[in-house]
Design a protein around this motif. Structure first.
Motif, mmCIF file in Angstrom:
data_model
loop_
_atom_site.group_PDB
_atom_site.id
_atom_site.type_symbol
_atom_site.label_atom_id
_atom_site.label_comp_id
_atom_site.label_asym_id
_atom_site.label_seq_id
_atom_site.Cartn_x
_atom_site.Cartn_y
_atom_site.Cartn_z
ATOM 1 N N ASN C 41 0.847 -1.191 0.000
ATOM 2 C CA ASN C 41 0.000 0.000 0.000
ATOM 3 C C ASN C 41 0.880 1.237 0.000
ATOM 4 N N ALA C 43 2.880 2.195 -2.307
ATOM 5 C CA ALA C 43 4.141 2.039 -3.015
ATOM 6 C C ALA C 43 4.204 2.938 -4.250
ATOM 7 N N GLN C 87 -9.707 1.381 -9.998
ATOM 8 C CA GLN C 87 -9.743 0.528 -8.815
ATOM 9 C C GLN C 87 -11.181 0.338 -8.324
HETATM 10 N N1 ATP Z 1 -3.584 13.144 -3.894
HETATM 11 C C1 ATP Z 1 -2.483 12.863 -3.186
HETATM 12 N N2 ATP Z 1 -1.821 13.841 -2.535
HETATM 13 C C2 ATP Z 1 -0.709 13.567 -1.824
HETATM 14 N N3 ATP Z 1 -0.176 12.355 -1.710
HETATM 15 C C3 ATP Z 1 -0.765 11.335 -2.321
HETATM 16 C C4 ATP Z 1 -1.955 11.531 -3.093
HETATM 17 N N4 ATP Z 1 -2.352 10.337 -3.599
HETATM 18 C C5 ATP Z 1 -1.430 9.436 -3.159
HETATM 19 N N5 ATP Z 1 -0.489 10.036 -2.393
HETATM 20 C C6 ATP Z 1 0.661 9.387 -1.766
HETATM 21 O O1 ATP Z 1 1.467 8.845 -2.759
HETATM 22 C C7 ATP Z 1 1.962 7.566 -2.397
HETATM 23 C C8 ATP Z 1 1.630 6.548 -3.476
HETATM 24 O O2 ATP Z 1 0.230 6.403 -3.527
HETATM 25 P P1 ATP Z 1 -0.494 5.411 -4.532
HETATM 26 O O3 ATP Z 1 -1.938 5.660 -4.425
HETATM 27 O O4 ATP Z 1 0.150 5.541 -5.847
HETATM 28 O O5 ATP Z 1 -0.120 4.008 -3.882
HETATM 29 P P2 ATP Z 1 -0.604 2.547 -4.306
HETATM 30 O O6 ATP Z 1 0.598 1.756 -4.524
HETATM 31 O O7 ATP Z 1 -1.595 2.624 -5.392
HETATM 32 O O8 ATP Z 1 -1.299 2.086 -2.946
HETATM 33 P P3 ATP Z 1 -2.572 1.126 -2.762
HETATM 34 O O9 ATP Z 1 -2.065 -0.253 -2.850
HETATM 35 O O10 ATP Z 1 -3.007 1.437 -1.351
HETATM 36 O O11 ATP Z 1 -3.582 1.471 -3.770
HETATM 37 C C9 ATP Z 1 1.354 7.246 -1.056
HETATM 38 O O12 ATP Z 1 2.312 7.475 -0.068
HETATM 39 C C10 ATP Z 1 0.226 8.228 -0.898
HETATM 40 O O13 ATP Z 1 0.092 8.602 0.426
#
Ligand code: ATP
Ligand code: MG
Lengths: 269, 351, 270
Positions: C41, C43, C87
């Motif tokens: 999560n 990543a 998603q």
């Molecule tokens: N709109 C946003 N503003 C600031 N930070 C964000 C935003 N969206 C995501 N992040 C941060 O960017 C990083 C990557 O997020 P992302 O959603 O790409 O992760 P992910 O791998 O898709 O996670 P998951 O498995 O939970 O879906 C995380 O640390 C998240 O907190």
């Protein structure tokens, strides 16, 4: 909480009913919309003491209820839920107009006639509006609106609102449940918590709107709503509209109830 | 309060529908020209949000009662006036269709009463003025409160005027006004409280959302002069139309119909008036008030066709009306029953 | 067919709050490949996919689809070739009937209504839900929503399918259906997920993201067997590859796994 559940149930029921396939459902949505509007307008044109002449208008909703196989009880329940407000306004009439009217041996103040008239009009108007969605559905009503040259943005916006009502009402239900579990015996959400309660919900709605926008633009949306072709109005749709309009107008000019009554009692002429 | 189909005349309903359609078309054009298309899904979701939020009751301190959000001012603050007006219009349409709140004929009245004053009067002229100097919890509170109250007062006044012009109730102007305005003062205060609470929360959590509207492109900016001119023009047109409709005898049609059917004669047996006053004093409200049907009046001026002499004291017709009404209902029920039976039979035959 | 190639060249991305979600990511995906994008999560999986789709733009680096660089200008043309499944299907199905949703894309690209109909029906056919055509999305089950969302993208006839968590929140049966569906698509695929068993079944190649950076990029079986690598990235070996819960011996070697037998069959049970 129960009103949230009721609303959910109501929307779902009407949406389900709208997907039946009966003769009424197959009438062109625009025709059904126009017929309903003519109906309501004719109904509203009756003068305020009129009661008996309104009764023949019951034929139209009965016709739809039976042909479209719509269950009567849930629709009536819905109508009853709207009545208190109209009764509130209506009940004031006898206060302000107690001029006397005689029906055979019955003597009433004329305000009661006004009240009765408003009550019947309201019941009928609400019933036919609900029957309109129950036999047409929101998506096909949007087609009718588009044919009336309503701005496309509005049509799209309306559909989106309708689409997400379900989701957001469910969400609010979950939140109210969670809240009331932690605030037993409390009537509703405290006003101090309201800002963050609805505010959180609003922020999530904002983010959702953002993602929906992305989903839309990934599929080529550029602000123009392309809704596909509209179904053609067929001859029998015209006949449907003409026949009902004719009936409404005749019922407006001649008091059918009195005419029928005269047949049976031999008086009146 | 939602205006209901049962309370308005086709003339008033039609005029307001036309007025609303005009404003909606203009707003749609504005929205389409001015804004990025990402606002369209936002309007949709915000509409659904307000719909859901309206169902959440909150307790009002010190009263033991509960209230809920209306959402008009909130939409104006979050989306700007044009988008908010359209959003309000779709919420009201869904309410009219699915819940019977208001109605199709009264739809124009409702959008006007709940959308126009909030979005195009209270928001630009009050809210924006009050928060112009700086957005902070105090200015948000004052702005939300004053604009919500004013918006709802205007809306309530509009309901009264529309109802009276329609002439479907007996309520006198003064009394109805005295009933409606205070109720809507209370509703307005609640609306102001709720709106301020939500907007303040948003301002703390995600100020950029408010800024986008406040300082955004032309979205939030309603040119005051234009609005005022538009308002004056609308008032003149609508008012003119309405007074024209009102001045033509709203009961004219009735009279001619009655003549055609020959039902306006008075054949009251003499003694009945005594019975009248007795029964009436028991059944009707305020027995002394307006009991003007004294014997002489009725008997001496049978031909005067003014409002007061109308009630068709024609016992025969009235009985026909009651009997016929009952028969009509029975007939309708019978029709429904037959159709159901036929349908079932056919269903079986097919199966 | 070089125009089906998707290339990321040293992508960097920071969110407005300064959080650097994607750091120096490069890879090339060729026609017909199916690639799993895995990571814990946060990543950066979703962020990376949004960069590929042009929903976000990188602060440094570039994305190439075929030989065309992704910019605001080339966006409309490129998006037509990439199909992105969100998603959450509730974000993707925004119309009031499944059919209207599936037809939304083709209509926006100006196809005439007959062609739209052909495409929409074909897409519904491909995912096996022609019977749901007139249903309202908000009344579908989670699994039905998911395949409807996939259909809404397939109707645009994309060359490359990009999916974010296609199996999250599905029950075993619906999940199985989605997996079988994915296995049968001939499109180039990129699937972001933590459902490593699903990745094992549907993807030949895996890219592991850890805190915004590529931690590994290689053949699925090799990476998903690498306990150390996975654990250092906050992941676990897929269930189907874990030790037998009954006798504790390591369940199988690759040849066994290749039968895609996900039940806990072990010698101890014979
Ligand atoms: N709109 C946003 N503003 C600031 N930070 C964000 C935003 N969206 C995501 N992040 C941060 O960017 C990083 C990557 O997020 P992302 O959603 O790409 O992760 P992910 O791998 O898709 O996670 P998951 O498995 O939970 O879906 C995380 O640390 C998240 O907190
Ligand atoms: Mg993600």
């Amino acid at each position: 909480m129960s009103n949230i559940i009721n609303s959910l149930y109501n929307i779902r029921l009407l949406d389900d009913l709208a997907r039946k396939k009966t003769f009424i459902h197959s009438i062109h949505p625009l025709i059904k919309l126009l017929t309903t509007i003519v109906y309501v307008a004719v109904l509203a044109s009756f003068e305020r003491h009129e009661v008996s002449a309104l009764l023949p208008f019951v034929f139209y909703p009965v016709f739809i209820l039976s042909f479209a196989e719509i269950p009567v009880v849930p629709i009536l329940k819905r109508v009853l839920l709207v009545e208190p407000l109209i009764i509130g306004i209506g009940i004031l009439n006898p206060l302000f107009d107690n001029y006397i009217v005689v029906f055979g041996d019955i003597v009433v103040s004329r305000g009661w006639l006004t009240f009765l008239s408003i009550f019947i009009k309201c019941s009928l108007a609400v019933t036919v509006s609900i029957l309109l969605v129950a036999t047409t559905g929101m998506d096909r009503l949007a087609i009718a609106l588009r044919m009336l040259k309503i701005p496309r943005i509005f049509a799209l916006q309306l559909l989106l609102t309708y689409r997400y009502i379900w989701l957001l009402i469910e969400e609010s239900l979950r939140m109210v449940r969670a809240y009331s579990l932690r605030a037993p015996g409390q009537k509703g959400v405290k006003i101090n918590d309201l800002g963050s309660f609805l505010g959180q919900m609003l922020l999530r709605a904002f983010d959702r709107a953002q993602r929906i926008y992305q989903a839309m633009s990934l599929r080529g949306f550029t602000g123009e709503y392309n809704a596909g072709d509209v179904p053609k109005i067929k001859f029998r749709d015209f006949v449907y509209f003409a026949a009902w309009s004719l009936f409404f107008i005749i019922a407006r000019i001649y008091n059918i109830a009195v005419l029928i009554g005269a047949l049976f009692t031999g008086v009146g002429r | 309060m939602h205006m209901a189909d049962a309370l308005i005349s086709p003339a008033v309903g039609g005029t307001m529908l036309a007025a609303t359609a005009g404003i909606a078309a203009y707003s749609a054009k504005k929205v389409q020209n001015d804004m990025d298309e990402s606002k369209i899904p936002l309007m949709g979701v915000m509409g659904a949000f307000v719909f859901a939020a309206q169902m959440i009751n909150f307790s009002i301190p010190g009263t033991g009662s509960s209230g809920h959000l209306g959402g008009g001012m909130l939409l104006a603050i979050l989306l700007g006036p044009y988008a908010a007006f359209l959003t309000m219009a779709s919420i009201l349409l869904i309410q009219a269709l699915f819940f019977g709140d208001g109605g199709l004929l009264a739809y124009g009245c409702n959008v006007f009463n709940l959308g126009f004053y909030t979005c195009f009067v209270a928001y630009p002229l009050i809210y924006k003025k009050l928060v112009r100097k700086g957005v902070n919890p105090r200015s948000i509170f004052v702005g939300s409160m004053v604009s919500s109250v004013v918006g709802l007062q205007l809306g309530a006044f509009s309901v009264v005027v529309q109802t009276l012009l329609s002439g479907k109730t007996e309520l006198p102007f003064g009394q109805f006004l005295l009933l409606m305005q205070p109720i809507h003062l209370a509703i307005g205060v609640i609306e102001g409280l709720a709106t301020a609470a939500i907007v303040t929360f948003i301002w703390r959590a995600r100020p950029e959302i408010l800024e986008r509207v406040a300082f955004g492109k032309s979205l939030g900016g309603v040119p005051i002069k234009k609005v005022l001119t538009g308002l004056v023009v609308a008032v003149v047109i609508v008012g003119g139309l309405l007074s024209w409709f009102a001045s033509t005898n709203p009961d004219g049609l009735e009279w001619s119909i009655e003549r055609v059917m020959g039902t306006t004669e008075l054949e009251t047996p003499d003694g009945i008036h005594k019975v009248f006053s007795e029964i009436q004093s028991r059944t009707a409200f305020l027995p002394d008030y307006g009991f003007k049907t004294d014997q002489d009046d009725v008997q001496n001026q049978p031909a005067v066709e003014d409002e007061e002499s109308w009630p068709s004291v024609n016992a025969g017709t009235s009985v026909s009306g009651i009997v016929g009404g009952a028969m009509t209902l029975v007939l309708a029920a019978f029709m429904g029953w037959i159709i159901n039976i036929l349908k079932k039979k056919r269903g079986k035959a097919v199966a | 067919m070089s125009h089906h190639k998707l290339e990321a060249r040293s992508l960097y991305f920071s969110y407005p709050d300064g959080h650097e979600a994607v750091k120096n990511v490069s890879f090339t995906i060729y026609h017909g490949e199916s690639v799993g994008l895995i990571g814990a999560n946060g990543a950066g999986k979703s962020t990376l996919l949004m960069l590929l789709m042009g929903i976000l733009f990188p602060s440094r680096g570039e994305v190439l689809v075929g030989d065309v660089r992704l910019t605001k200008k080339t966006l409309p043309a490129i998006r037509q070739r990439l199909g992105f499944v969100f998603q959450n299907p509730d974000d993707q199905l925004f119309m009031t009937t499944v059919y209207d949703d599936v037809a939304f894309g083709p209509r926006n690209y100006g196809l005439d209504e007959d062609e739209v109909k052909i495409r929409a029906e074909k897409a519904l056919e491909m995912v096996g839900i022609p019977h749901l055509r007139d249903r309202a999305p908000f009344k579908l089950s989670g699994g039905e929503k998911r395949v409807a969302a996939i259909a809404s993208v397939l109707s645009m006839q994309p060359d490359i399918l990009i999916m974010d968590e296609p199996t999250s929140a599905l029950d075993p049966k619906s999940r199985r259906r989605v997996i079988n569906l994915l296995k049968n698509f001939e499109h180039t695929k990129i699937i972001a997920s933590h459902d490593l068993d699903m990745v094992l079944e549907t993807c030949r190649r895996v890219i592991v993201l850890n805190e915004g950076e590529i931690a590994a990029d290689g053949i699925t079986e090799e990476i998903l067997f690498n306990k150390e690598l996975l654990e250092s990235c906050g992941l676990e070996i897929p269930l189907s590859l874990q030790n037998c819960p009954v006798c504790g011996t390591f369940k199988s070697h690759i040849s066994h796994v290749k039968k895609w037998d996900l039940s806990f069959s072990c010698k101890c049970q014979d």
